[in-house]
Motif scaffolding. Sequence first.
Motif, short mmCIF file in Angstrom:
data_model
loop_
_atom_site.label_atom_id
_atom_site.label_comp_id
_atom_site.label_asym_id
_atom_site.label_seq_id
_atom_site.Cartn_x
_atom_site.Cartn_y
_atom_site.Cartn_z
N MET A 46 0.83 -1.19 0.00
CA MET A 46 0.00 0.00 0.00
C MET A 46 0.87 1.25 0.00
SD MET A 46 -2.89 1.39 2.58
CE MET A 46 -4.31 0.91 1.66
N LYS A 47 1.96 1.21 0.73
CA LYS A 47 2.88 2.35 0.77
C LYS A 47 3.40 2.66 -0.64
CE LYS A 47 7.01 3.88 3.24
NZ LYS A 47 7.98 3.49 4.27
N ARG A 48 3.63 1.62 -1.43
CA ARG A 48 4.04 1.84 -2.82
C ARG A 48 2.95 2.59 -3.58
NH1 ARG A 48 8.25 -1.15 -4.96
NH2 ARG A 48 7.20 -1.27 -6.97
N ASN A 49 1.68 2.27 -3.30
CA ASN A 49 0.58 2.99 -3.95
C ASN A 49 0.56 4.47 -3.54
OD1 ASN A 49 -0.19 0.60 -5.09
ND2 ASN A 49 -2.17 0.47 -4.08
N VAL A 50 0.84 4.74 -2.27
CA VAL A 50 0.88 6.12 -1.79
C VAL A 50 2.00 6.88 -2.51
CG1 VAL A 50 1.34 7.60 0.22
CG2 VAL A 50 -0.13 5.60 0.46
N ILE A 51 3.15 6.25 -2.65
CA ILE A 51 4.27 6.88 -3.34
C ILE A 51 3.95 7.11 -4.81
CG2 ILE A 51 6.67 6.52 -4.09
CD1 ILE A 51 7.07 5.02 -1.38
N HIS A 52 3.32 6.12 -5.46
CA HIS A 52 2.92 6.28 -6.86
C HIS A 52 1.93 7.43 -7.03
CE1 HIS A 52 5.13 2.86 -8.32
NE2 HIS A 52 4.45 1.99 -7.61
N GLU A 53 1.02 7.55 -6.10
CA GLU A 53 0.03 8.64 -6.17
C GLU A 53 0.69 9.99 -5.99
OE1 GLU A 53 -3.97 10.25 -6.49
OE2 GLU A 53 -2.84 8.59 -7.31
N ALA A 54 1.63 10.08 -5.07
CA ALA A 54 2.37 11.34 -4.89
C ALA A 54 3.14 11.69 -6.16
CB ALA A 54 3.32 11.23 -3.70
N ASN A 55 3.75 10.69 -6.79
CA ASN A 55 4.46 10.93 -8.04
C ASN A 55 3.51 11.34 -9.15
OD1 ASN A 55 6.91 10.31 -6.86
ND2 ASN A 55 6.88 8.18 -7.51
N ARG A 56 2.35 10.71 -9.22
CA ARG A 56 1.35 11.05 -10.24
C ARG A 56 0.91 12.50 -10.11
NH1 ARG A 56 -3.97 11.64 -11.15
NH2 ARG A 56 -4.52 11.38 -8.98
N LEU A 57 0.76 12.93 -8.86
CA LEU A 57 0.34 14.32 -8.61
C LEU A 57 1.52 15.29 -8.66
CD1 LEU A 57 -2.09 13.61 -5.64
CD2 LEU A 57 -2.73 14.26 -7.97
N GLN A 58 2.71 14.75 -8.86
CA GLN A 58 3.94 15.54 -8.89
C GLN A 58 4.13 16.33 -7.59
OE1 GLN A 58 3.73 17.80 -12.53
NE2 GLN A 58 4.24 16.01 -13.78
N ILE A 59 3.90 15.62 -6.49
CA ILE A 59 4.05 16.21 -5.16
C ILE A 59 5.29 15.60 -4.52
CG2 ILE A 59 3.05 16.42 -2.86
CD1 ILE A 59 0.30 16.11 -4.13
N ILE A 60 6.15 16.44 -4.00
CA ILE A 60 7.31 15.97 -3.26
C ILE A 60 6.95 16.02 -1.78
CG2 ILE A 60 9.72 16.41 -2.67
CD1 ILE A 60 9.98 17.74 -5.44
N ILE A 61 6.96 14.86 -1.16
CA ILE A 61 6.60 14.79 0.26
C ILE A 61 7.68 14.04 1.03
CG2 ILE A 61 4.12 15.01 -0.04
CD1 ILE A 61 3.83 12.05 0.13
N GLN A 62 7.73 14.31 2.31
CA GLN A 62 8.71 13.67 3.18
C GLN A 62 8.29 12.23 3.47
OE1 GLN A 62 8.29 16.37 6.43
NE2 GLN A 62 10.05 17.60 5.82
N ARG A 63 9.27 11.42 3.79
CA ARG A 63 9.02 10.02 4.11
C ARG A 63 8.05 9.90 5.29
NH1 ARG A 63 14.05 6.18 4.85
NH2 ARG A 63 14.48 7.34 2.96
N HIS A 64 8.18 10.80 6.24
CA HIS A 64 7.30 10.81 7.41
C HIS A 64 5.83 10.97 6.98
CE1 HIS A 64 5.89 11.54 11.46
NE2 HIS A 64 5.40 12.71 11.09
N ILE A 65 5.57 11.86 6.05
CA ILE A 65 4.20 12.08 5.56
C ILE A 65 3.71 10.85 4.80
CG2 ILE A 65 2.74 13.54 4.10
CD1 ILE A 65 3.73 14.94 6.64
N ILE A 66 4.59 10.22 4.04
CA ILE A 66 4.22 8.99 3.33
C ILE A 66 3.82 7.91 4.33
CG2 ILE A 66 5.13 7.07 1.94
CD1 ILE A 66 6.78 9.18 0.42
#
Length: 133
Positions: A46-66
């Motif tokens: 699921m974490k991979r899905n969260v990262i993919h979604e952040a990449n899709r939205l072109q959002i740079i987020i911290q690991r803590h937020i992920i």
Amino acid sequence: MISLNNFLSQVNPDRIKVPDINDGLNLIARARSGRITRRMSGKRLMKRNVIHEANRLQIIIQRHIINLATNHFWGLLLISQRNQFTTLANRVNSMNPNYTVRMDTLFRISQITGRQDTNSEFEDMFYHGSTFP
């Protein structure tokens, strides 16, 4: 940097709550080749899905937020949805020669019942445990 609430307001939960079968097949192929060295879990998928979604939205987020977002969405899943992620993770693990060899090794170690010959008191305590008065 983006906050958790800001990130959660932008994501499409449907993209996160469903295991990505193509990603799972890719992971199985990587596991077969031995390129995956860590045990996969449903939550890690699921974490991979969260990262993919952040990449899709072109959002740079911290690991803590992920991690917080992953925990948030994992808590919203039904048991059947969690089982889908876990089943896929188990398939990846079953195809991973690194993981199966490690588990086989740990199983074999657990089967050693005889005392081991040691050269020092430290080794004796290490291999045979400690006793307390």
